[in-house]
Write a protein that holds these residues in place. Structure first.
Motif, PDB file in Angstrom:
ATOM      1  N   LEU A 148      53.894  36.986 -74.042  1.00  0.00           N
ATOM      2  CA  LEU A 148      53.513  36.179 -72.879  1.00  0.00           C
ATOM      3  C   LEU A 148      52.714  34.923 -73.220  1.00  0.00           C
ATOM      4  O   LEU A 148      52.866  33.897 -72.552  1.00  0.00           O
ATOM      5  CB  LEU A 148      52.708  37.033 -71.892  1.00  0.00           C
ATOM      6  CG  LEU A 148      53.486  38.122 -71.146  1.00  0.00           C
ATOM      7  CD1 LEU A 148      52.550  38.958 -70.292  1.00  0.00           C
ATOM      8  CD2 LEU A 148      54.579  37.489 -70.274  1.00  0.00           C
ATOM      9  N   LEU A 149      51.861  34.990 -74.231  1.00  0.00           N
ATOM     10  CA  LEU A 149      51.003  33.836 -74.535  1.00  0.00           C
ATOM     11  C   LEU A 149      51.792  32.570 -74.876  1.00  0.00           C
ATOM     12  O   LEU A 149      51.464  31.487 -74.369  1.00  0.00           O
ATOM     13  CB  LEU A 149      50.019  34.188 -75.656  1.00  0.00           C
ATOM     14  CG  LEU A 149      48.799  35.013 -75.229  1.00  0.00           C
ATOM     15  CD1 LEU A 149      47.997  35.463 -76.442  1.00  0.00           C
ATOM     16  CD2 LEU A 149      47.912  34.222 -74.268  1.00  0.00           C
TER      17      LEU A 149
ATOM     18  N   PHE B  54      42.079  44.916 -83.117  1.00  0.00           N
ATOM     19  CA  PHE B  54      41.529  45.953 -82.243  1.00  0.00           C
ATOM     20  C   PHE B  54      42.646  46.742 -81.569  1.00  0.00           C
ATOM     21  O   PHE B  54      42.653  47.981 -81.583  1.00  0.00           O
ATOM     22  CB  PHE B  54      40.645  45.310 -81.167  1.00  0.00           C
ATOM     23  CG  PHE B  54      39.183  45.435 -81.430  1.00  0.00           C
ATOM     24  CD1 PHE B  54      38.515  46.616 -81.171  1.00  0.00           C
ATOM     25  CD2 PHE B  54      38.477  44.361 -81.941  1.00  0.00           C
ATOM     26  CE1 PHE B  54      37.161  46.729 -81.414  1.00  0.00           C
ATOM     27  CE2 PHE B  54      37.124  44.464 -82.199  1.00  0.00           C
ATOM     28  CZ  PHE B  54      36.455  45.655 -81.928  1.00  0.00           C
ATOM     29  N   LEU B  55      43.581  46.035 -80.958  1.00  0.00           N
ATOM     30  CA  LEU B  55      44.646  46.696 -80.207  1.00  0.00           C
ATOM     31  C   LEU B  55      45.514  47.566 -81.107  1.00  0.00           C
ATOM     32  O   LEU B  55      45.914  48.671 -80.723  1.00  0.00           O
ATOM     33  CB  LEU B  55      45.499  45.655 -79.483  1.00  0.00           C
ATOM     34  CG  LEU B  55      44.781  44.837 -78.395  1.00  0.00           C
ATOM     35  CD1 LEU B  55      45.704  43.760 -77.844  1.00  0.00           C
ATOM     36  CD2 LEU B  55      44.282  45.750 -77.276  1.00  0.00           C
ATOM     37  N   LEU B  56      45.786  47.090 -82.333  1.00  0.00           N
ATOM     38  CA  LEU B  56      46.633  47.855 -83.246  1.00  0.00           C
ATOM     39  C   LEU B  56      45.937  49.106 -83.761  1.00  0.00           C
ATOM     40  O   LEU B  56      46.537  50.185 -83.821  1.00  0.00           O
ATOM     41  CB  LEU B  56      47.060  46.973 -84.428  1.00  0.00           C
ATOM     42  CG  LEU B  56      48.248  46.041 -84.182  1.00  0.00           C
ATOM     43  CD1 LEU B  56      48.478  45.152 -85.382  1.00  0.00           C
ATOM     44  CD2 LEU B  56      49.507  46.851 -83.875  1.00  0.00           C
ATOM     45  N   ILE B  57      44.674  48.988 -84.153  1.00  0.00           N
ATOM     46  CA  ILE B  57      43.979  50.151 -84.719  1.00  0.00           C
ATOM     47  C   ILE B  57      43.746  51.207 -83.637  1.00  0.00           C
ATOM     48  O   ILE B  57      43.908  52.412 -83.872  1.00  0.00           O
ATOM     49  CB  ILE B  57      42.667  49.738 -85.418  1.00  0.00           C
ATOM     50  CG1 ILE B  57      42.216  50.837 -86.405  1.00  0.00           C
ATOM     51  CG2 ILE B  57      41.555  49.417 -84.457  1.00  0.00           C
ATOM     52  CD1 ILE B  57      43.047  50.961 -87.622  1.00  0.00           C
TER      53      ILE B  57
ATOM     54  N   ILE C   8      50.937  48.374 -75.690  1.00  0.00           N
ATOM     55  CA  ILE C   8      51.631  47.548 -74.686  1.00  0.00           C
ATOM     56  C   ILE C   8      50.953  46.192 -74.565  1.00  0.00           C
ATOM     57  O   ILE C   8      51.611  45.141 -74.498  1.00  0.00           O
ATOM     58  CB  ILE C   8      51.668  48.269 -73.322  1.00  0.00           C
ATOM     59  CG1 ILE C   8      52.592  49.492 -73.390  1.00  0.00           C
ATOM     60  CG2 ILE C   8      52.130  47.320 -72.211  1.00  0.00           C
ATOM     61  CD1 ILE C   8      52.516  50.392 -72.170  1.00  0.00           C
ATOM     62  N   LEU C   9      49.609  46.188 -74.546  1.00  0.00           N
ATOM     63  CA  LEU C   9      48.856  44.925 -74.496  1.00  0.00           C
ATOM     64  C   LEU C   9      49.131  44.065 -75.714  1.00  0.00           C
ATOM     65  O   LEU C   9      49.306  42.847 -75.598  1.00  0.00           O
ATOM     66  CB  LEU C   9      47.353  45.229 -74.409  1.00  0.00           C
ATOM     67  CG  LEU C   9      46.733  45.329 -73.021  1.00  0.00           C
ATOM     68  CD1 LEU C   9      45.276  45.750 -73.132  1.00  0.00           C
ATOM     69  CD2 LEU C   9      46.858  44.011 -72.267  1.00  0.00           C
ATOM     70  N   PHE C  10      49.173  44.694 -76.898  1.00  0.00           N
ATOM     71  CA  PHE C  10      49.413  43.950 -78.140  1.00  0.00           C
ATOM     72  C   PHE C  10      50.741  43.193 -78.067  1.00  0.00           C
ATOM     73  O   PHE C  10      50.802  41.985 -78.305  1.00  0.00           O
ATOM     74  CB  PHE C  10      49.412  44.908 -79.334  1.00  0.00           C
ATOM     75  CG  PHE C  10      49.859  44.277 -80.629  1.00  0.00           C
ATOM     76  CD1 PHE C  10      48.990  43.492 -81.365  1.00  0.00           C
ATOM     77  CD2 PHE C  10      51.161  44.444 -81.085  1.00  0.00           C
ATOM     78  CE1 PHE C  10      49.411  42.901 -82.548  1.00  0.00           C
ATOM     79  CE2 PHE C  10      51.582  43.852 -82.256  1.00  0.00           C
ATOM     80  CZ  PHE C  10      50.709  43.078 -82.999  1.00  0.00           C
ATOM     81  N   PHE C  11      51.816  43.905 -77.745  1.00  0.00           N
ATOM     82  CA  PHE C  11      53.136  43.275 -77.702  1.00  0.00           C
ATOM     83  C   PHE C  11      53.287  42.368 -76.483  1.00  0.00           C
ATOM     84  O   PHE C  11      53.938  41.312 -76.564  1.00  0.00           O
ATOM     85  CB  PHE C  11      54.234  44.346 -77.714  1.00  0.00           C
ATOM     86  CG  PHE C  11      54.365  45.048 -79.032  1.00  0.00           C
ATOM     87  CD1 PHE C  11      54.905  44.394 -80.130  1.00  0.00           C
ATOM     88  CD2 PHE C  11      53.932  46.353 -79.184  1.00  0.00           C
ATOM     89  CE1 PHE C  11      55.024  45.028 -81.359  1.00  0.00           C
ATOM     90  CE2 PHE C  11      54.038  47.004 -80.414  1.00  0.00           C
ATOM     91  CZ  PHE C  11      54.582  46.337 -81.496  1.00  0.00           C
TER      92      PHE C  11
END
Length: 397
Positions: free
Chosen positions: A213-214, A308-311, A205-208
């Motif tokens: 948002l950025l 990091f977020l994906l792995i 969720i953070l990754f997407f």
């Protein structure tokens, strides 16, 4: 107390080993997989061959820096999330510091023709050749998987685009599923991933969420560090094919917009080829040129955060899926394709940029023999390659 001491000892061991790799792993992402295989699998046996092959297959499929994701994954499997962070710091920090120093002090130096740098390219030839031999014996034992590897080799050599590697892996998965869905594997993976599925979902969720948002925040606020973070985060999140692909993408992101000059970019490009560790640390150079050492650290965080977020977000589900018989067949096809992709990368860019005349081939053969037959440590091979390359520069003058 004993448990705490054991955990600290494990974390310290991860830091020492990954830092040594960070100081000695020259040659780009494919070479790094060879160094990892030699150190983590052959020497220390932190993972079995099957688990390592599955991890490499997943990281080849994900966007971002494949070798860094493999290193993070090994660290997480060894000692949880903190182990992954320490593994990443050890492998990445040496080149980040080197490139920030290059940006602040050495921008005017031309290192692209340095003899020792050519020697390090020859080290990569020896290391990758050794990794291919080891992995091909395990992952392509029969004619069907050899054919899949050959297909991957031909396709990735003839159509060198950013997304062909992903397409090849998808096709190999379909072929593997069709051929091996009822195959009973003699060697079971002992992969264990100490991260909950709930935590994994939060990471995805953070990754997407950051990916969406950025750019919006960057447009709304016009704050320079948010814009910079957004550019590096998107580069790290959307690049398939590893570090060599991210370099031209970063050029398009920062040179036309005036963040840095073409000359400064090319100087950093040369510096990045000269340092060990992941090519994604080129971001540290660009960030330092734009905004000093603080910019270098911010850029490093931004470009590696997606990895990091994906792995962390995919491995808990990957381990469950990989136990499914049909999925195992798909994995067998993917692992065979990875061998073909490694061979293609061994030819281009590693061989074509390193073996320029017979003396280069002779020296690479010596380095290969030192690694494979005399079983000398990788740092000895790296040091010998640098010194030998420097000496060869005088012969070729």
């Amino acid at each position: 107390m004993n448990q705490k001491n054991t955990t600290l000892k494990t974390l310290f061991e991860i830091l020492i080993v990954s830092s040594r790799l960070g100081f000695t792993s020259f040659g780009g992402p494919i070479a790094h997989l060879g160094y990892f295989h030699e150190e983590y699998i052959r020497r220390r046996k932190w993972m079995d061959e099957k688990s390592y092959a599955d991890l490499v297959a997943l990281c080849q499929f994900l966007p971002g820096p494949a070798s860094s994701q493999v290193g993070i994954g090994i660290g997480v499997m060894r000692a949880g999330v903190l182990g992954g962070i320490i593994s990443f710091i050890g492998f990445t920090l040496p080149s980040v510091l080197a490139l920030i120093i290059f940006a602040l002090v050495l921008q005017g130096f031309n290192i692209s023709d340095a003899g020792w740098l050519h020697g390090l390219k020859l080290v990569a030839v020896a290391v990758v050749a050794h990794a291919i031999l080891g992995m091909s014996q395990k992952l392509t034992p029969d004619l069907k998987r050899k054919a899949i590897a050959l297909f991957a080799l031909v396709a990735t050599l003839l159509w060198q685009t950013a997304y062909i590697q992903v397409a090849v892996i998808l096709i190999a998965a379909i072929i593997g599923f069709s051929l091996y869905k009822h195959h009973k594997s003699e060697e079971e993976s002992t992969i264990s991933f100490p991260v909950s599925r709930r935590f994994a979902i939060i990471c995805l969720i953070l990754f997407f969420g950051l990916l969406i948002l950025l750019p919006i925040l960057s447009e709304m606020t016009s704050v320079s560090w948010i814009a910079m973070f957004d550019s590096f985060y998107r580069s790290g999140a959307l690049v398939f094919g590893g570090g060599h692909v991210v370099l031209p993408l970063l050029e398009r992101e920062f040179v036309p917009t005036g963040w840095l000059s073409e000359e400064a970019f090319l100087t950093g490009y040369g510096a990045t080829q000269a340092v060990p560790g992941p090519l994604f640390t080129f971001a540290a150079y660009i960030g330092a040129v734009i905004n000093g050492w603080q910019g270098g650290l911010l850029a490093t965080l931004a470009i590696f955060l997606p990895a990091f977020l994906l792995i962390l977000g995919t491995l808990p589900f990957w381990t469950i899926l990989s136990k499914n018989p049909a999925m195992k067949g798909a994995l067998m096809g993917v692992n065979a394709a990875v061998v073909g992709i490694l061979i293609a990368a061994f030819y281009h860019p590693i061989w074509t940029s390193s073996i320029l005349d017979p003396i280069d081939f002779a020296f690479a053969a010596i380095l290969f023999s030192m690694l494979v037959f005399w079983k000398l440590p990788p740092w000895v091979i790296v040091a010998s390659g640098a010194v030998g390359g420097w000496l060869l520069s005088f012969i070729n003058m």
